[in-house]
Design a protein around this motif. Structure first.
Motif, short mmCIF file in Angstrom:
data_model
loop_
_atom_site.label_atom_id
_atom_site.label_comp_id
_atom_site.label_asym_id
_atom_site.label_seq_id
_atom_site.Cartn_x
_atom_site.Cartn_y
_atom_site.Cartn_z
N SER A 1 -13.87 43.26 30.01
CA SER A 1 -14.74 42.22 30.54
C SER A 1 -14.81 42.38 32.05
CB SER A 1 -14.19 40.85 30.15
OG SER A 1 -15.05 39.84 30.62
N SER B 1 -16.61 39.56 17.24
CA SER B 1 -17.92 40.17 17.52
C SER B 1 -18.49 39.64 18.82
CB SER B 1 -18.89 39.89 16.36
OG SER B 1 -18.99 38.51 16.13
N SER B 2 -18.48 40.51 19.81
CA SER B 2 -19.06 40.19 21.12
C SER B 2 -19.40 41.52 21.78
CB SER B 2 -18.05 39.42 21.97
OG SER B 2 -16.98 40.26 22.35
N GLU C 1 -18.47 42.50 24.56
CA GLU C 1 -17.22 42.98 25.17
C GLU C 1 -16.36 43.70 24.15
OE1 GLU C 1 -18.36 39.88 25.48
OE2 GLU C 1 -18.90 39.80 27.61
N ASP D 1 -17.42 45.14 21.44
CA ASP D 1 -18.11 46.39 21.10
C ASP D 1 -17.82 47.48 22.13
OD1 ASP D 1 -19.12 45.23 18.86
OD2 ASP D 1 -21.13 44.87 19.67
N ARG E 1 -19.59 42.90 9.90
CA ARG E 1 -20.26 41.77 10.56
C ARG E 1 -20.44 40.61 9.58
NH1 ARG E 1 -19.86 42.30 15.97
NH2 ARG E 1 -19.72 44.52 16.36
N MET F 1 -21.37 35.48 15.26
CA MET F 1 -21.40 35.90 16.67
C MET F 1 -20.72 34.86 17.58
SD MET F 1 -22.58 38.82 17.40
CE MET F 1 -22.96 38.69 19.16
N GLY F 2 -20.07 35.37 18.58
CA GLY F 2 -19.54 34.48 19.61
C GLY F 2 -18.34 33.65 19.18
N SER F 3 -17.68 34.05 18.09
CA SER F 3 -16.55 33.25 17.65
C SER F 3 -15.24 33.98 17.87
CB SER F 3 -16.69 32.93 16.17
OG SER F 3 -16.74 34.14 15.45
N GLU F 4 -14.16 33.23 18.01
CA GLU F 4 -12.86 33.85 18.20
C GLU F 4 -12.21 34.05 16.83
OE1 GLU F 4 -10.33 33.11 21.57
OE2 GLU F 4 -11.54 31.32 21.93
#
Ligand SMILES: [Zn+2]
Ligand SMILES: [Zn+2]
Lengths: 197, 197
Positions: free
Chosen positions: B111, B144-145, B147, B149, B171, B175-178
């Protein structure tokens, strides 16, 4: 059984705090382990230190390191007392600098369903203080709920015959809010206690 | 200046924890002072004890009281390694009981904006472990982000020429989850349909 026992114990300790669920507790515990050890020691020491130093003022039940607390001491002889549910409710008054009298922390409001009866609160001490300190005005700052209302009602009854003015914070529309988003009970109250211009 | 200094200090300590604002910190501090002293001592001691006992496994960087950690020890010789961002991401795998290989905690994902470059993560150690332990499959379980990837992409590049199968969780993950907060079934599905890279 993946988490080491001492970490699991820390997660459980954090999870015993109000409003902290298991996942938040885990996040906090991991964070504590990730920071330098001095920071963990500081947190640890501060907890015990606060418990050692902070007591309850015997006159108003505020959290304080001295007894009487700084406010009770500085404002001795004041003839008005502001009754709040909990210590933090004092902060907005003091921050606004609008009130220079005494406070009294009730320790809650009547809530029979939660087992909070008159004996759980500091009501007898309040009545006694009003009488011995010749208080002239009691201001109830208990928020607006049926429980707060019945608490005020009970204290009002117990003060029957005591020559003391009683008031309660006005119920109305909070500053800076749009009427559209205010609940109906608040609007109703505000309408009922509308004031001349 | 209403709050006693030691209480204010405790509020500040709690507020230094992630996701804990000033108001929540105050609520926690008051709660700690309201409970019996033994409970505060228990919290205080548990913090220091966890810091003393919990270390990082030198092989997988998990939190553990022993080195190597119980998983690295019990599964020595396993030929698959599951790469996660942080220790808590191991929990859903172990709770679901779907995976019996090794893990590797990267310590984050790339990041650049937050100053997390390849050198901040344990990427060299991962590459080395894959080679020395003759790992046959690397499973990336990084959520899945973008970063995540680019982290996978970098490691994939670094593994050029190393005869190791690489896969990544399918997948099925929103998206966007921890990963930590994903339910076990979702993790199971994503694990089963992991795809080659
Ligand atoms: Zn006081
Ligand atoms: Zn390990």
């Amino acid at each position: 059984m993946v988490e080491p026992p001492s970490l699991e114990k820390l997660v459980q300790e954090f999870a015993s705090l109000p409003g902290i669920g298991k996942k938040t507790a885990r996040r906090l515990a991991y964070f504590v382990l990730t920071r330098p050890r001095e920071r963990a020691e500081a947190l640890s020491n501060t907890i015990v230190e606060a418990c050692d130093k902070v007591k309850r003022c015997s006159q108003c039940h505020s959290f304080a390191e001295e007894d009487p607390c700084p406010i009770c001491k500085a404002r001795e002889g004041s003839r008005s007392i502001c009754v709040v549910e909990k210590f933090s409710d004092i902060l907005p008054f003091e921050n606004a600098g609008i009130y220079h009298g005494l406070y009294f922390v009730l320790g809650g409001v009547l809530s029979p369903l939660d087992g909070v009866g008159p004996e759980t609160l500091h009501i007898p001490q309040l009545i006694q203080r009003i009488q011995t300190e010749k208080i002239e005005e009691v201001i109830f700052a208990l928020g607006s709920s049926p429980e707060a209302d019945s608490t005020i009602l009970l204290i009002d009854k117990l003060l029957a015959g005591v020559p003391v003015k009683r008031s309660s914070l006005a119920r109305g529309i909070p500053m800076g809010s749009e009427l559209e988003y205010i609940d109906e009970v608040t609007v109703l109250r505000a309408f009922e206690s509308r004031t001349g211009i």
